[in-house]
Design an enzyme around this catalytic site. Structure first.
Site, PDB file in Angstrom:
ATOM      1  N   LYS A 192       1.377   4.275  -2.876  1.00  0.00           N
ATOM      2  CA  LYS A 192       1.148   5.698  -2.614  1.00  0.00           C
ATOM      3  C   LYS A 192       2.415   6.526  -2.844  1.00  0.00           C
ATOM      4  CE  LYS A 192      -3.142   4.947  -1.633  1.00  0.00           C
ATOM      5  NZ  LYS A 192      -4.207   5.370  -2.558  1.00  0.00           N
ATOM      6  N   TYR A 248       0.843  -1.201   0.000  1.00  0.00           N
ATOM      7  CA  TYR A 248       0.000   0.000   0.000  1.00  0.00           C
ATOM      8  C   TYR A 248       0.880   1.254   0.000  1.00  0.00           C
ATOM      9  CZ  TYR A 248      -3.494   3.380   1.634  1.00  0.00           C
ATOM     10  OH  TYR A 248      -4.317   4.478   1.762  1.00  0.00           O
TER      11      TYR A 248
END
Length: 305
Positions: A161, A157
């Protein structure tokens, strides 16, 4: 009258969570909206909200942001319905956690495919439409505070990002000559259902290296989101950042300690030694080119040496 009055915006994942907050904030500015969705119940709820509040009905587009053919069809549908596109908000994403050292290819392919690949698909499909119109506009790429802050359960994750952050920071330079603004948005804890992404894993990515989802544990984790910021407040802060053409839009104020630690650790990690003049000159040229690009000049490789 708002400077966004009558502008056409696409918000991916625009019928729930932060996406719906953005959609409502855009509607308040008088924008005309195309909202992508996957959940039909959320779509109906969103349609009802727009009707109840007297706003123009959005164009709802069923779309999986990893589907490039679907994105192409969405672009054509926007062309037919509105005849133009001025604002792109790449928002759709998944929040999935687990120890990075145990992750499988399927974990990487799913999370990176949605969180980074979905942004790429939006840009490749929609940017030509915004540029061709010649009226300026704005690109909003929604990342997360994970674009700056890493953690032991969020490796993929976080990587997704960080990737959105790097892409957006570079893209801002490229879009400036066209009068198109570009902002990286990094929200933190927000009152959404983002915590349940692991329960919606597509069959194509079933081979996870993470332990099977413990629903009770995940639901307990989800209780933290109840303390989060209202998604509409996030959307309103995004609009304010767009008005100022901010490169980075932080919506939550509680991270000064983290940024101070990052800054101090980064500076301390730099070697304390002389730098050859030739290398200093190359970095001077890089900084100068960056400032010129931010001011709207088109920069090529020749400007870096």
């Amino acid at each position: 009258m708002s400077g966004w009055q009558g502008k056409v915006a696409l918000v991916t994942g625009g019928v729930s969570g932060i996406g719906f907050g953005i959609a409502r904030a855009f509607a308040a500015e008088g924008m005309r909206l195309a909202l992508s969705y996957r959940n039909h119940a959320f779509r109906e709820d969103a349609a009802r909200w727009f009707a109840d509040h007297g706003h123009e009905a959005p164009l709802f587009i069923a779309l999986d942001v990893t589907d490039r053919d679907g994105f192409a069809a969405a672009g054509e549908e926007i062309d037919r319905h509105f005849g133009r596109l001025d604002v792109l908000a790449n928002n759709a994403g998944v929040s999935v956690f687990g120890p990075t050292d145990e992750a499988s290819y399927a974990d990487y392919d799913w999370i990176m495919g949605v969180n980074f690949g979905g942004v790429v698909n939006g840009l490749v499909t929609m940017l030509p439409r915004i540029k061709a119109a010649g009226r300026g506009g704005h690109v909003v790429n929604v990342a997360s505070m994970a674009a700056y802050l890493s953690g032991p359960q969020a490796g993929i994750y976080t990587a997704s990002k960080f990737a959105v952050r790097g892409l957006t920071e570079s893209l801002r330079y490229n879009l400036a000559p066209y009068g198109i603004g570009c902002s990286l948005v990094c929200p933190a804890l927000t009152r959404t259902n983002a915590w349940d992404s692991a329960l919606k894993r597509p069959d194509a990515f079933a081979g996870s290296g993470f332990a099977p989802v413990d629903r009770a544990e995940l639901e307990q984790f989800g209780t933290a989101f109840e303390a989060g910021m209202d998604p509409l407040e996030v959307g309103e802060k995004i609009v304010r950042g767009m008005n100022e053409n901010r490169a980075v839009i932080f919506t939550h104020p509680e991270f000064a300690e983290d940024f101070r630690e990052i800054y101090e650790a980064s500076v301390a990690a730099l070697p304390d030694e002389p730098v050859p003049a030739a290398r200093q000159e190359i970095e001077r040229l890089r900084r100068e080119a960056g400032r010129a690009a931010a001011a709207g000049k088109s920069i090529g490789i020749a400007d870096l040496t």
